[in-house]
Design an enzyme around this catalytic site. Sequence first.
Site, short mmCIF file in Angstrom:
data_model
loop_
_atom_site.label_atom_id
_atom_site.label_comp_id
_atom_site.label_asym_id
_atom_site.label_seq_id
_atom_site.Cartn_x
_atom_site.Cartn_y
_atom_site.Cartn_z
N GLU A 325 63.48 64.76 3.77
CA GLU A 325 63.48 63.29 3.70
C GLU A 325 62.33 62.76 4.54
OE1 GLU A 325 68.09 61.93 3.00
OE2 GLU A 325 67.31 61.86 5.05
N CYS A 326 61.49 61.95 3.95
CA CYS A 326 60.39 61.26 4.62
C CYS A 326 59.54 62.25 5.43
CB CYS A 326 60.93 60.11 5.49
SG CYS A 326 59.68 58.86 5.87
#
Length: 435
Positions: A325-326
């Site tokens: 994530e990210c």
Amino acid sequence: MTPGLMISAPASGTGKTTVMLGLLRAFADAGLNVQPFKSGPDYIDPAFHRAASGRASFNLDSWAMGAGLMDAIAAEAQGADLVIAEGSMGLYDGVATRGALGYGSSAELAAKMGWPVVLVVDVSGQAQSAAAVALGFARYQPDLPFAGVILNRVASPRHERLARLGMDKAGLRVLGALPRRGDLKLPERHLGLVQAVEHPDLDAAIASYADFLRDHVDLAALRAAAQGAHVPRAAALPRPPAQRIALAQDAAFSFTYPHLLEGWRRAGAELLPFSPLADEAPDPQADLVWLPGGYPELHAGRLAAATRFRAGLARHAQSRPIHGECGGYMALGEGLVDKQGVRHQMAGLLGLVTSYEKRKMHLGYRGATLLSAMPGFAVGARLRGHEFHYSTILEQPDTPLAHVTDADGQDVIETGSCRGHVSGSFFHLIAEDAP
């Protein structure tokens, strides 16, 4: 429902976080079991809340969460003596388009949970006029429970007297008045506060805030003002995407919503923490490797040199899933260009190349419909999350993971991507949308 309060403000930057931390510690020092919550999508504040209260803090979000999940998280207050929730931005700030339950404002959450609002008002540069601002907030939504105000950044006894006169005239209760102090500001970086684990002496700082609040705020009146609506025990917390989850956890990877990790643990999943910055490989027995968001751009050189970490990821990806994530997504890519323009080799399991050389803020709620499966979710699943970073995509050549939109339903280019057993997204998962 355990009685509670919503600590909010007219706008960001008024000092509500330091007020929140001081109150949590002051009440905990008084022997109360205090349950903290955070309104809205914030990856950093809950860790500060936990440090101040000794109890895990959870996000509550009316845009991203359905009623069942909201109630399940609110039920974490069972056994506590008092709830204190911290608002986000200004009290009524949210998005323009309704989400799962509402628009994401702190006022919505306070109304749903029955928590009276304590408005932290920065009175610097004004005196009686601050009462007009506070009165507008108290009356803007007449059915919203409103406990009173805490005056912040008071310059002198005379300044306090004038500000109190204005509040008295407006019929608003003053619950405290905090003199201006330059040492009450927590260190920040581009995504907000510096992480709790990075603060040089966090416990001493919070203890100082608590002493300050005890001296200048009527804690007994605050506790007496706390209320709470009945919240039914409903759906369980989210289930885990695998049984054994190797979870990256260090200063570069730490942004995962607490309700997800707690749900995974309670469902029996085994979380296997490891540190990419320490060049640790994920546990070879893991069913899934999960790389949370964080600050890979601040540690890009160390990640590029972490050969055991990268080799371990490559071995795992041959047969089992990896999701980032990210910041975790960026670390799975081909390269990351830092703010000086230096390119660092990342894991190379995806073709993604990102850059911080020219910063551009990407911020907001995200809705995603999966075009490819990701751990725990099939093709077609609808997810809600949040995106906040300053990186720019230079290359994103792999198969898109999802059709992603902002809170208003407008398409965004940060679709995430997948290749083989590896997937990643720029949005941080909060919840699956109700079917």
